[in-house]
Design a protein around this motif. Structure first.
Motif, PDB file in Angstrom:
ATOM      1  N   GLY A  15       5.370   2.969  10.900  1.00 22.67           N
ATOM      2  CA  GLY A  15       4.266   2.069  11.210  1.00 22.67           C
ATOM      3  C   GLY A  15       3.201   2.085  10.134  1.00 22.67           C
ATOM      4  N   ALA A  16       2.976   3.263   9.540  1.00 25.85           N
ATOM      5  CA  ALA A  16       1.983   3.383   8.477  1.00 25.85           C
ATOM      6  C   ALA A  16       2.385   2.549   7.263  1.00 25.85           C
ATOM      7  CB  ALA A  16       1.797   4.846   8.084  1.00 25.85           C
ATOM      8  N   ILE A  17       3.657   2.619   6.895  1.00 27.16           N
ATOM      9  CA  ILE A  17       4.147   1.839   5.746  1.00 27.16           C
ATOM     10  C   ILE A  17       4.013   0.347   6.039  1.00 27.16           C
ATOM     11  CG2 ILE A  17       6.164   1.310   4.308  1.00 27.16           C
ATOM     12  CD1 ILE A  17       4.886   4.103   3.845  1.00 27.16           C
ATOM     13  N   GLU A  18       4.396  -0.055   7.244  1.00 28.08           N
ATOM     14  CA  GLU A  18       4.276  -1.454   7.633  1.00 28.08           C
ATOM     15  C   GLU A  18       2.817  -1.911   7.576  1.00 28.08           C
ATOM     16  OE1 GLU A  18       5.275  -3.822  11.681  1.00 28.08           O
ATOM     17  OE2 GLU A  18       6.808  -2.400  11.029  1.00 28.08           O
ATOM     18  N   LEU A  19       1.914  -1.082   8.079  1.00 34.23           N
ATOM     19  CA  LEU A  19       0.490  -1.401   8.068  1.00 34.23           C
ATOM     20  C   LEU A  19      -0.059  -1.464   6.644  1.00 34.23           C
ATOM     21  CD1 LEU A  19      -2.083  -1.979   9.639  1.00 34.23           C
ATOM     22  CD2 LEU A  19      -2.405   0.488   9.886  1.00 34.23           C
ATOM     23  N   LEU A  20       0.417  -0.579   5.771  1.00 29.18           N
ATOM     24  CA  LEU A  20      -0.037  -0.605   4.374  1.00 29.18           C
ATOM     25  C   LEU A  20       0.290  -1.936   3.708  1.00 29.18           C
ATOM     26  CD1 LEU A  20       0.949   2.983   3.222  1.00 29.18           C
ATOM     27  CD2 LEU A  20      -1.352   2.086   3.566  1.00 29.18           C
ATOM     28  N   ARG A  26      -3.221  -8.867   3.401  1.00 25.16           N
ATOM     29  CA  ARG A  26      -4.392  -9.487   4.011  1.00 25.16           C
ATOM     30  C   ARG A  26      -5.667  -9.287   3.211  1.00 25.16           C
ATOM     31  NH1 ARG A  26      -5.449  -9.588  10.332  1.00 25.16           N
ATOM     32  NH2 ARG A  26      -3.356 -10.377  10.112  1.00 25.16           N
ATOM     33  N   PHE A  27      -5.870  -8.090   2.653  1.00 28.64           N
ATOM     34  CA  PHE A  27      -7.136  -7.772   1.994  1.00 28.64           C
ATOM     35  C   PHE A  27      -7.018  -7.562   0.489  1.00 28.64           C
ATOM     36  CE2 PHE A  27      -7.586  -6.201   6.375  1.00 28.64           C
ATOM     37  CZ  PHE A  27      -8.675  -6.946   6.768  1.00 28.64           C
ATOM     38  N   GLY A  28      -5.789  -7.517  -0.044  1.00 27.51           N
ATOM     39  CA  GLY A  28      -5.612  -7.288  -1.470  1.00 27.51           C
ATOM     40  C   GLY A  28      -5.983  -5.882  -1.892  1.00 27.51           C
ATOM     41  N   VAL A  29      -5.849  -4.923  -0.973  1.00 27.62           N
ATOM     42  CA  VAL A  29      -6.247  -3.542  -1.225  1.00 27.62           C
ATOM     43  C   VAL A  29      -5.051  -2.619  -0.984  1.00 27.62           C
ATOM     44  CG1 VAL A  29      -7.763  -1.678  -0.449  1.00 27.62           C
ATOM     45  CG2 VAL A  29      -8.615  -4.013  -0.535  1.00 27.62           C
ATOM     46  N   PRO A  33      -0.593   6.112   1.451  1.00 33.33           N
ATOM     47  CA  PRO A  33      -0.021   6.388   2.776  1.00 33.33           C
ATOM     48  C   PRO A  33      -0.632   7.626   3.444  1.00 33.33           C
ATOM     49  CG  PRO A  33       1.723   5.926   1.205  1.00 33.33           C
ATOM     50  CD  PRO A  33       0.448   5.984   0.430  1.00 33.33           C
ATOM     51  N   ALA A  34      -1.034   8.597   2.661  1.00 31.70           N
ATOM     52  CA  ALA A  34      -1.608   9.824   3.229  1.00 31.70           C
ATOM     53  C   ALA A  34      -2.883   9.543   4.024  1.00 31.70           C
ATOM     54  CB  ALA A  34      -1.902  10.821   2.109  1.00 31.70           C
ATOM     55  N   ILE A  42     -10.058   5.403  12.216  1.00 28.08           N
ATOM     56  CA  ILE A  42     -10.054   3.961  11.993  1.00 28.08           C
ATOM     57  C   ILE A  42     -11.329   3.566  11.223  1.00 28.08           C
ATOM     58  CG2 ILE A  42     -10.108   1.697  13.136  1.00 28.08           C
ATOM     59  CD1 ILE A  42      -7.417   3.212  13.381  1.00 28.08           C
ATOM     60  N   ALA A  43     -12.462   4.168  11.573  1.00 29.56           N
ATOM     61  CA  ALA A  43     -13.724   3.880  10.887  1.00 29.56           C
ATOM     62  C   ALA A  43     -13.649   4.275   9.412  1.00 29.56           C
ATOM     63  CB  ALA A  43     -14.877   4.602  11.566  1.00 29.56           C
ATOM     64  N   ALA A  44     -13.006   5.394   9.114  1.00 27.51           N
ATOM     65  CA  ALA A  44     -12.879   5.838   7.727  1.00 27.51           C
ATOM     66  C   ALA A  44     -11.975   4.900   6.936  1.00 27.51           C
ATOM     67  CB  ALA A  44     -12.347   7.266   7.671  1.00 27.51           C
ATOM     68  N   VAL A  45     -10.895   4.426   7.562  1.00 27.27           N
ATOM     69  CA  VAL A  45      -9.990   3.478   6.895  1.00 27.27           C
ATOM     70  C   VAL A  45     -10.726   2.165   6.637  1.00 27.27           C
ATOM     71  CG1 VAL A  45      -7.855   2.151   7.113  1.00 27.27           C
ATOM     72  CG2 VAL A  45      -7.896   4.548   7.816  1.00 27.27           C
TER      73      VAL A  45
END
Length: 186
Positions: A15-20, A26-29, A33-34, A42-45
């Motif tokens: 899920g992390a890879i998919e989200l990355l 979406r954001f160009g960022v 993965p770590a 979530i706030a830190a991300v």
């Protein structure tokens, strides 16, 4: 929930890879993965996304024809708009008609950064008055852009400025809505 981590919310390495990939699209960022597996909240991300986000290019007012003796005609943009139809209008009206078209910045219609039509119109007005500080103003819009042109006209009216022409080019436009308030705007 803002202080919960990706894994605390049920996320795993797949899920992390998919989200990355989704965040990069979406954001160009790009985020390591770590960040997710390491327990970042979530706030830190979100803070990391904001810090790494590329600067959004500015809205531009492009002169298709800056010469001519007539008052300038301003053409707003809308979702999926291209300068192509504005070029056709410029060619049809001839060399005596100055025409300015707005060029949307790349990614301007990103659903992650919603912006109201009123806000877009206000930004366009700032650029219009840079070219022509006072009215009367001439506006034209095609399809969705006709609604943007209408909003620009309303905001000019609210400022006490005159809009001498509001052109609507669209066989699907809600002309009844425009007709009922056209006197107020012009």
């Amino acid at each position: 929930a803002r202080e919960a981590s990706f894994t605390e919310l049920g996320g795993d390495s797949f899920g992390a890879i998919e989200l990355l990939f989704e965040l990069e699209d979406r954001f160009g960022v790009t985020i390591p993965p770590a960040t997710f597996i390491g327990g970042s909240s979530i706030a830190a991300v979100a803070a990391l996304l904001r810090a790494r986000a590329p600067e959004k290019p500015a809205l531009k007012l492009v002169p298709l024809n800056a010469a001519g003796l007539l008052p300038p005609l301003f053409i707003p943009y809308g979702p999926g708009a291209a300068v192509g139809y504005a070029g056709a209008i410029s060619e049809a009206l001839g060399a005596e008609q100055p025409i300015y078209c707005f060029q949307a910045p790349a990614g301007d219609h990103d659903p992650a950064e919603p912006e109201s039509m009123e806000e877009k119109a206000a930004k366009m007005i700032e650029l219009i008055v840079g070219v022509q500080p006072n009215g009367p103003y001439y506006l034209i819009g095609y399809s969705f852009q006709s609604h943007v042109a209408y909003e620009i006209a309303q905001q000019f009216h609210d400022r006490g400025e005159v809009v001498a022409f509001l052109g609507i080019i669209d066989d699907n436009a809600d002309l009844a809505k425009f007709a009922t308030t056209l006197e107020k705007v012009c």
